[in-house]
Design a protein around this motif. Structure first.
Motif, PDB file in Angstrom:
ATOM      1  N   UNK A 192      81.136  46.275  -5.157  1.00 19.18           N
ATOM      2  CA  UNK A 192      80.850  45.109  -5.993  1.00 19.18           C
ATOM      3  C   UNK A 192      81.953  44.061  -5.849  1.00 19.18           C
ATOM      4  N   UNK A 193      83.190  44.510  -5.757  1.00 19.44           N
ATOM      5  CA  UNK A 193      84.312  43.587  -5.574  1.00 19.44           C
ATOM      6  C   UNK A 193      84.170  42.813  -4.264  1.00 19.44           C
ATOM      7  N   UNK A 194      83.757  43.515  -3.205  1.00 23.65           N
ATOM      8  CA  UNK A 194      83.562  42.850  -1.914  1.00 23.65           C
ATOM      9  C   UNK A 194      82.479  41.780  -1.997  1.00 23.65           C
ATOM     10  N   UNK A 195      81.400  42.090  -2.673  1.00 24.07           N
ATOM     11  CA  UNK A 195      80.302  41.135  -2.798  1.00 24.07           C
ATOM     12  C   UNK A 195      80.738  39.914  -3.601  1.00 24.07           C
ATOM     13  N   UNK A 210      78.304  37.641  11.809  1.00 26.03           N
ATOM     14  CA  UNK A 210      77.159  38.437  11.380  1.00 26.03           C
ATOM     15  C   UNK A 210      77.600  39.792  10.850  1.00 26.03           C
ATOM     16  N   UNK A 211      78.618  40.402  11.475  1.00 29.31           N
ATOM     17  CA  UNK A 211      79.065  41.719  11.027  1.00 29.31           C
ATOM     18  C   UNK A 211      79.593  41.671   9.599  1.00 29.31           C
ATOM     19  N   UNK A 212      80.238  40.566   9.219  1.00 24.87           N
ATOM     20  CA  UNK A 212      80.720  40.424   7.848  1.00 24.87           C
ATOM     21  C   UNK A 212      79.547  40.292   6.883  1.00 24.87           C
ATOM     22  N   UNK A 213      78.543  39.549   7.293  1.00 25.36           N
ATOM     23  CA  UNK A 213      77.362  39.392   6.444  1.00 25.36           C
ATOM     24  C   UNK A 213      76.607  40.722   6.313  1.00 25.36           C
ATOM     25  N   UNK A 214      76.538  41.485   7.390  1.00 30.37           N
ATOM     26  CA  UNK A 214      75.862  42.782   7.339  1.00 30.37           C
ATOM     27  C   UNK A 214      76.613  43.757   6.427  1.00 30.37           C
ATOM     28  N   UNK A 215      77.937  43.662   6.419  1.00 32.23           N
ATOM     29  CA  UNK A 215      78.721  44.523   5.523  1.00 32.23           C
ATOM     30  C   UNK A 215      78.435  44.166   4.067  1.00 32.23           C
ATOM     31  N   UNK A 216      78.282  42.891   3.782  1.00 30.38           N
ATOM     32  CA  UNK A 216      77.936  42.467   2.423  1.00 30.38           C
ATOM     33  C   UNK A 216      76.562  43.012   2.033  1.00 30.38           C
ATOM     34  N   UNK A 217      75.622  42.933   2.958  1.00 32.16           N
ATOM     35  CA  UNK A 217      74.278  43.446   2.697  1.00 32.16           C
ATOM     36  C   UNK A 217      74.312  44.957   2.460  1.00 32.16           C
TER      37      UNK A 217
END
Length: 353
Positions: A192-195, A210-217
Motif C-alpha cells: 500500500x505504501x508503494x502504491x 513499464x516495469x515500474x507500472x507493472x509493479x504498482x499493478x
C-alpha cells in the motif's frame, strides 16, 4: 547587440544616408553652403522624430494585431500624414536656396510631397512588416506555450487519480490481517505504501518505465486478493524488451481497478484479471482482460470507473497525440478486454509541438 540599439542605429544611419544622397550631389554642383547643411541635419532629425512617433503609436495601439486590411489603411494614412509634414517643413526651407523658376512651378509642392511619401513609405512599410511578423511569431509561440501549459495541467490532474475507496478498503483488510497474519499485514502495508508513493509522484512525472507500472499493478492486485481471497485470480506477463517502455503512471492500475470493480466484484464466483504487454511493429500493446460484462461497465459511466476510462483516453491523447489509442470491448461472453496502444516516447506529439 540589443534590438533597441539596432533600432536606433538603423534610424540614425538610415536617415543620414537618405538625406546625404541629396545633400552631397547638391554640394558638388553648387558648392558647400552652411544653410543647406543645417537644413539637411534638420531633415535627419525630423525624419527620426516622426518615424519614432509612428513606432510609439503602432506599439501603443497594437496595430500589428489588426487584420491586414485595417493595418494597410493605417499605414497608408500614416505615410500621407508624415509625408505632408515633411513637405510643408521642407518647401519653405528649400525656397531660399532653389532658383525662383523651380519654386514658382505650380506642381513643385506635389513633387516634394510624393518624394517624401515614397521615402517614408519604404521606412514605415519595412518597420510595420517586421513588427507584424515578430508579433505573429510571438503570438504563435505564446499560443503553443499556453496549449502546452494547459495540457500539462490536465495531465497532472489525470495522472494523479487514486480511488479513495480502494485506500479505505485496503486499510480495513490490513487491519484484519494484523491479528490473523502479522507477516502478511507487514507485506500489505509495504504494498500500500508503494502504491501511495507512486500516486503522489504521478503528478511530477509524465511517464514511467513499464516495469515500474507493472509493479504498482501487482501490489494493487495483491492487496485486492486480501479482500477477495480466492475469488480473484490474476496473471501478469510482459515481453522483456518492453519493460523499459515509457507509459503514463498509474494508468494500468486504473484500468485494472476498473476491471475488478465493474467485473470481478459483480460475479458470484469471482473472476480473473489477465494483463499482458508485447511489442508489435515498434508499438507497445497492453491488453487487460477481466471477467464481466461491458454493459454493466457502460451503465456506470457516471461513477469513478467511467471517469477513469475517459481519463485514460485523454491522458494518452495529451502525451502521444494520434500515435496512441485506447479501446474497451466485449471480447467474449463474460470477458471484457481493454487494449492500450502506445508508441515510443520519441513520437510524443507533446514534444514536437
Amino acid at each position: 547587440m540589443s534590438k533597441r540599439r539596432i533600432y536606433w542605429t538603423l534610424q540614425i544611419v538610415g536617415w543620414t544616408l537618405l538625406i546625404m544622397l541629396e545633400f552631397v550631389p547638391y554640394t558638388l554642383e553648387y558648392g558647400f553652403e552652411s544653410g543647406v547643411l543645417y537644413s539637411a541635419l534638420a531633415n535627419v532629425f525630423l525624419g527620426i522624430v516622426l518615424t519614432h512617433i509612428y513606432r510609439l503609436v503602432i506599439q501603443k495601439w497594437n496595430w500589428s494585431s489588426l487584420p491586414l486590411p485595417r493595418l494597410a489603411l493605417r499605414v497608408i494614412g500614416s505615410v500621407l500624414l508624415l509625408g505632408l509634414i515633411m513637405a510643408l517643413v521642407n518647401q519653405p526651407l528649400d525656397r531660399h536656396y532653389l532658383a525662383e523658376n523651380l519654386i514658382n512651378q505650380p506642381f513643385v509642392f506635389w513633387g516634394y510631397y510624393a518624394t517624401w511619401c515614397k521615402n517614408l513609405f519604404a521606412w514605415i512599410l519595412s518597420y510595420t512588416v517586421y513588427h507584424y511578423v515578430e508579433q505573429t511569431r510571438l503570438a504563435g509561440y505564446e499560443k503553443i506555450m499556453l496549449r502546452m501549459s494547459m495540457r500539462e495541467a490536465e495531465a497532472k490532474v489525470l495522472r494523479s487519480q487514486l480511488n479513495p475507496h480502494f485506500t479505505f478498503n485496503a486499510l480495513n483488510s490490513i487491519r484484519a490481517l494484523v491479528y490473523e497474519d502479522p507477516a502478511k499485514a507487514q507485506v500489505s502495508i509495504t504494498q500500500l505504501s508503494n502504491i501511495l508513493r507512486n500516486s503522489l509522484l504521478a503528478d511530477r512525472r509524465k511517464t514511467v518505465d513499464l516495469q515500474e507500472e507493472l509493479k504498482t499493478v501487482e501490489d494493487y492486485l495483491e492487496l485486492e486478493k486480501v479482500r477477495y481471497e480466492e475469488r480473484l485470480r490474476y496473471s501478469i506477463t510482459a515481453n522483456p524488451q518492453a519493460i523499459y517502455w515509457q507509459v503514463p503512471p498509474m494508468m494500468l492500475q486504473t484500468l485494472v481497478e476498473n476491471g475488478i470493480k465493474h467485473g470481478v466484484s459483480k460475479e458470484m464466483g469471482g473472476g480473473f484479471v489477465d494483463l499482458s504487454a508485447d511489442i508489435v511493429d515498434d508499438i507497445l500493446f497492453i491488453t487487460i482482460k477481466n471477467s464481466g460484462s461491458l454493459i454493466s461497465t457502460e451503465s456506470s459511466t457516471s461513477e469513478s470507473g467511467g471517469v477513469g476510462l475517459k481519463n485514460t483516453a485523454e491522458r494518452l491523447s495529451i502525451l502521444y497525440g494520434k500515435g496512441a489509442s485506447f479501446r474497451i470491448f466485449q471480447e467474449a461472453d463474460k470477458i471484457v478486454c481493454s487494449e492500450v496502444r502506445i508508441p515510443t516516447l520519441s513520437d510524443n506529439t507533446l514534444m514536437t509541438e
